[in-house]
Design a protein around this motif. Structure first.
Motif, PDB file in Angstrom:
ATOM      1  N   ASN A  89       0.894  -1.109  -0.042  1.00 57.90           N
ATOM      2  CA  ASN A  89      -0.054   0.223   0.110  1.00 57.90           C
ATOM      3  C   ASN A  89       0.846   1.235  -0.099  1.00 57.90           C
ATOM      4  O   ASN A  89       1.420   1.434   0.912  1.00 57.90           O
ATOM      5  CB  ASN A  89      -0.857   0.114   1.187  1.00 57.90           C
ATOM      6  N   LEU A  90       0.872   1.888  -1.080  1.00 55.97           N
ATOM      7  CA  LEU A  90       1.876   3.026  -1.150  1.00 55.97           C
ATOM      8  C   LEU A  90       1.031   4.480  -0.655  1.00 55.97           C
ATOM      9  O   LEU A  90       1.948   5.588  -0.455  1.00 55.97           O
ATOM     10  CB  LEU A  90       2.249   3.589  -2.661  1.00 55.97           C
ATOM     11  N   TYR A  91      -0.081   4.262  -0.083  1.00 49.48           N
ATOM     12  CA  TYR A  91      -0.645   5.768   0.496  1.00 49.48           C
ATOM     13  C   TYR A  91      -0.801   5.505   2.139  1.00 49.48           C
ATOM     14  O   TYR A  91      -1.409   6.213   2.757  1.00 49.48           O
ATOM     15  CB  TYR A  91      -2.354   5.641  -0.053  1.00 49.48           C
ATOM     16  N   PRO A 147     -15.638  14.424  -5.632  1.00 46.56           N
ATOM     17  CA  PRO A 147     -14.658  14.514  -4.328  1.00 46.56           C
ATOM     18  C   PRO A 147     -13.741  13.323  -4.389  1.00 46.56           C
ATOM     19  O   PRO A 147     -12.525  13.569  -3.988  1.00 46.56           O
ATOM     20  CB  PRO A 147     -15.426  14.684  -3.273  1.00 46.56           C
ATOM     21  N   GLU A 148     -14.442  12.102  -4.585  1.00 54.57           N
ATOM     22  CA  GLU A 148     -13.500  10.801  -4.211  1.00 54.57           C
ATOM     23  C   GLU A 148     -12.250  10.814  -5.554  1.00 54.57           C
ATOM     24  O   GLU A 148     -11.491  10.606  -5.043  1.00 54.57           O
ATOM     25  CB  GLU A 148     -14.446   9.710  -4.621  1.00 54.57           C
ATOM     26  N   ARG A 149     -12.546  11.296  -6.676  1.00 58.23           N
ATOM     27  CA  ARG A 149     -11.558  11.456  -7.633  1.00 58.23           C
ATOM     28  C   ARG A 149     -10.545  12.254  -7.286  1.00 58.23           C
ATOM     29  O   ARG A 149      -9.186  12.088  -7.532  1.00 58.23           O
ATOM     30  CB  ARG A 149     -12.115  11.529  -9.073  1.00 58.23           C
ATOM     31  N   LYS A 150     -11.047  13.562  -6.840  1.00 56.22           N
ATOM     32  CA  LYS A 150      -9.960  14.645  -6.383  1.00 56.22           C
ATOM     33  C   LYS A 150      -9.350  14.194  -5.250  1.00 56.22           C
ATOM     34  O   LYS A 150      -7.946  14.479  -5.093  1.00 56.22           O
ATOM     35  CB  LYS A 150     -10.883  15.994  -6.123  1.00 56.22           C
ATOM     36  N   ARG A 151      -9.832  13.317  -4.474  1.00 54.45           N
ATOM     37  CA  ARG A 151      -9.010  12.949  -3.159  1.00 54.45           C
ATOM     38  C   ARG A 151      -7.917  11.825  -3.723  1.00 54.45           C
ATOM     39  O   ARG A 151      -6.617  11.940  -3.244  1.00 54.45           O
ATOM     40  CB  ARG A 151      -9.919  12.169  -2.283  1.00 54.45           C
ATOM     41  N   MET A 152      -8.514  11.057  -4.922  1.00 54.77           N
ATOM     42  CA  MET A 152      -7.442  10.247  -5.502  1.00 54.77           C
ATOM     43  C   MET A 152      -6.167  10.849  -6.192  1.00 54.77           C
ATOM     44  O   MET A 152      -5.116  10.458  -5.680  1.00 54.77           O
ATOM     45  CB  MET A 152      -7.813   9.059  -6.282  1.00 54.77           C
ATOM     46  N   MET A 175      -2.224  10.711  -5.197  1.00 60.19           N
ATOM     47  CA  MET A 175      -1.116  10.319  -6.224  1.00 60.19           C
ATOM     48  C   MET A 175      -0.215  11.274  -6.201  1.00 60.19           C
ATOM     49  O   MET A 175       1.070  11.044  -6.061  1.00 60.19           O
ATOM     50  CB  MET A 175      -1.963  10.131  -7.605  1.00 60.19           C
ATOM     51  N   GLY A 176      -0.444  12.527  -5.896  1.00 60.91           N
ATOM     52  CA  GLY A 176       0.480  13.794  -6.113  1.00 60.91           C
ATOM     53  C   GLY A 176       1.278  13.885  -4.825  1.00 60.91           C
ATOM     54  O   GLY A 176       2.287  14.466  -4.831  1.00 60.91           O
ATOM     55  N   SER A 177       0.840  13.181  -3.718  1.00 66.39           N
ATOM     56  CA  SER A 177       1.501  13.189  -2.443  1.00 66.39           C
ATOM     57  C   SER A 177       2.805  12.299  -2.590  1.00 66.39           C
ATOM     58  O   SER A 177       3.587  12.277  -1.662  1.00 66.39           O
ATOM     59  CB  SER A 177       0.866  12.776  -1.322  1.00 66.39           C
ATOM     60  N   THR A 209       6.584  10.547  -4.205  1.00 71.24           N
ATOM     61  CA  THR A 209       7.508  10.863  -4.943  1.00 71.24           C
ATOM     62  C   THR A 209       8.261   9.661  -5.448  1.00 71.24           C
ATOM     63  O   THR A 209       8.160   8.766  -4.515  1.00 71.24           O
ATOM     64  CB  THR A 209       8.399  12.028  -4.140  1.00 71.24           C
ATOM     65  N   ILE A 210       9.152   9.676  -6.198  1.00 68.16           N
ATOM     66  CA  ILE A 210      10.044   8.543  -6.429  1.00 68.16           C
ATOM     67  C   ILE A 210      11.091   8.270  -5.412  1.00 68.16           C
ATOM     68  O   ILE A 210      11.148   7.053  -4.959  1.00 68.16           O
ATOM     69  CB  ILE A 210      10.945   8.681  -7.897  1.00 68.16           C
ATOM     70  N   PRO A 211      11.545   9.132  -4.581  1.00 61.50           N
ATOM     71  CA  PRO A 211      12.522   9.210  -3.409  1.00 61.50           C
ATOM     72  C   PRO A 211      11.707   8.289  -2.276  1.00 61.50           C
ATOM     73  O   PRO A 211      12.093   7.340  -1.684  1.00 61.50           O
ATOM     74  CB  PRO A 211      12.951  10.415  -3.099  1.00 61.50           C
ATOM     75  N   MET A 212      10.470   8.649  -2.194  1.00 63.61           N
ATOM     76  CA  MET A 212       9.557   8.048  -1.287  1.00 63.61           C
ATOM     77  C   MET A 212       9.224   6.457  -1.454  1.00 63.61           C
ATOM     78  O   MET A 212       9.567   5.694  -0.471  1.00 63.61           O
ATOM     79  CB  MET A 212       8.218   8.761  -1.069  1.00 63.61           C
ATOM     80  N   ILE A 213       9.059   6.143  -2.606  1.00 62.75           N
ATOM     81  CA  ILE A 213       8.694   4.946  -2.999  1.00 62.75           C
ATOM     82  C   ILE A 213       9.766   3.886  -3.051  1.00 62.75           C
ATOM     83  O   ILE A 213      10.001   2.718  -2.880  1.00 62.75           O
ATOM     84  CB  ILE A 213       8.206   4.799  -4.386  1.00 62.75           C
ATOM     85  N   MET A 214      11.271   4.727  -3.671  1.00 67.49           N
ATOM     86  CA  MET A 214      12.381   3.853  -3.318  1.00 67.49           C
ATOM     87  C   MET A 214      12.789   3.631  -1.877  1.00 67.49           C
ATOM     88  O   MET A 214      13.261   2.503  -1.596  1.00 67.49           O
ATOM     89  CB  MET A 214      13.582   4.618  -4.302  1.00 67.49           C
ATOM     90  N   ASP A 215      12.485   4.346  -0.820  1.00 68.25           N
ATOM     91  CA  ASP A 215      12.571   3.984   0.391  1.00 68.25           C
ATOM     92  C   ASP A 215      11.813   2.812   0.827  1.00 68.25           C
ATOM     93  O   ASP A 215      12.203   2.021   1.542  1.00 68.25           O
ATOM     94  CB  ASP A 215      12.316   5.188   1.222  1.00 68.25           C
TER      95      ASP A 215
END
Length: 245
Positions: free
Chosen positions: A62-64, A82-87, A91-93, A95-101
């Motif tokens: 889970n990346l979120y 609103p549900e799509r805006k939340r998604m 998604m915008g929160s 970053t590649i460095p986060m996911i590499m961690d």
């Protein structure tokens, strides 16, 4: 098959990770399956299971988790809902460095599992995560042997970690499955990726008659023939590169 969900410790907390692998015959090469923007759901777990039945230790994190979100549920078609805006905000929160961690944390966990062979890693990312799957190959070049982006987004940016620049940074085989019609990855972006992959151990394939999301059975844009072709390409990619000796 063995399915389990594990809270794997990361630098920023814990990511609930669905893991599936065969009961016998391990250790198995590890597949890191990065989710798309609509988050974890049974559709993705079923896809992880399908990969696992071919002889892999599949991890679907889970990346979120940093936002305290696991599943988003059904999403209205209206892009202004609103549900799509939340998604899109979630998604915008990332970053590649986060996911590499997070990837480093996933591999650390897998190293302690008898069923996992962490010397042979494959990755796959759909939608927002195509770039994460490709970056895993450049950040962990000694272990990630094959990486696949399926209708990935942000494939050609002006950043050093842009996926279209990845070929020079890894020996892994790279595969890009692209929808013919995709507002998130238009033709000019795909052309940049093709140019970046020229002469490399890589393939950029456009799937005729498809739209963004074609591989997901629950989507209105699901294209059965293209989805099955993507499975064939994905499994062949792993068979070529995740060879246990």
């Amino acid at each position: 098959m063995i399915d389990q969900q594990i809270a794997i410790p990361t630098k920023d907390g814990h990511t609930a990770t669905f893991i599936s692998h065969p009961e016998r015959g391990g250790p198995f090469p590890v597949i890191l399956f990065y989710m798309d923007a609509p988050a974890i759901r049974e559709e993705l777990r079923d896809m992880a299971r399908r990969l696992a039945t071919s002889g892999y230790y599949v991890m679907l994190p889970n990346l979120y988790y940093r936002s305290g979100v696991m599943e988003l549920g059904a999403l209205p078609a209206d892009p202004n809902a609103p549900e799509r805006k939340r998604m899109f905000a979630l998604m915008g929160s990332l970053t590649i460095p986060m996911i590499m961690d997070d990837t480093r944390a996933l591999l650390t966990y897998a190293e302690g599992q008898a069923a996992a062979n962490t010397k042979l890693i494959g990755t796959v990312g759909y939608c927002m995560s195509g770039r994460y799957a490709v970056n895993a190959a450049t950040h962990f070049p000694d272990r990630v042997k094959a990486a696949a982006s399926v209708y990935g987004t942000q494939l050609a940016t002006d950043q050093d970690d842009s996926p279209h620049l990845a070929a020079a940074k890894t020996k892994a085989e790279l595969y890009f499955a692209c929808a013919e019609t995709d507002i998130y990855a238009p033709a000019e972006i795909i052309e940049k990726v093709k140019q970046g992959m020229s002469g490399a151990k890589a393939e950029v394939e456009i799937y005729p008659g498809t739209h963004h999301g074609f591989a997901f059975p629950k989507r209105p844009v699901y294209h059965r023939d293209a989805a099955e072709r993507h499975w064939e390409r994905l499994l062949a990619l792993y068979r070529r590169n995740l060879v246990q000796t």
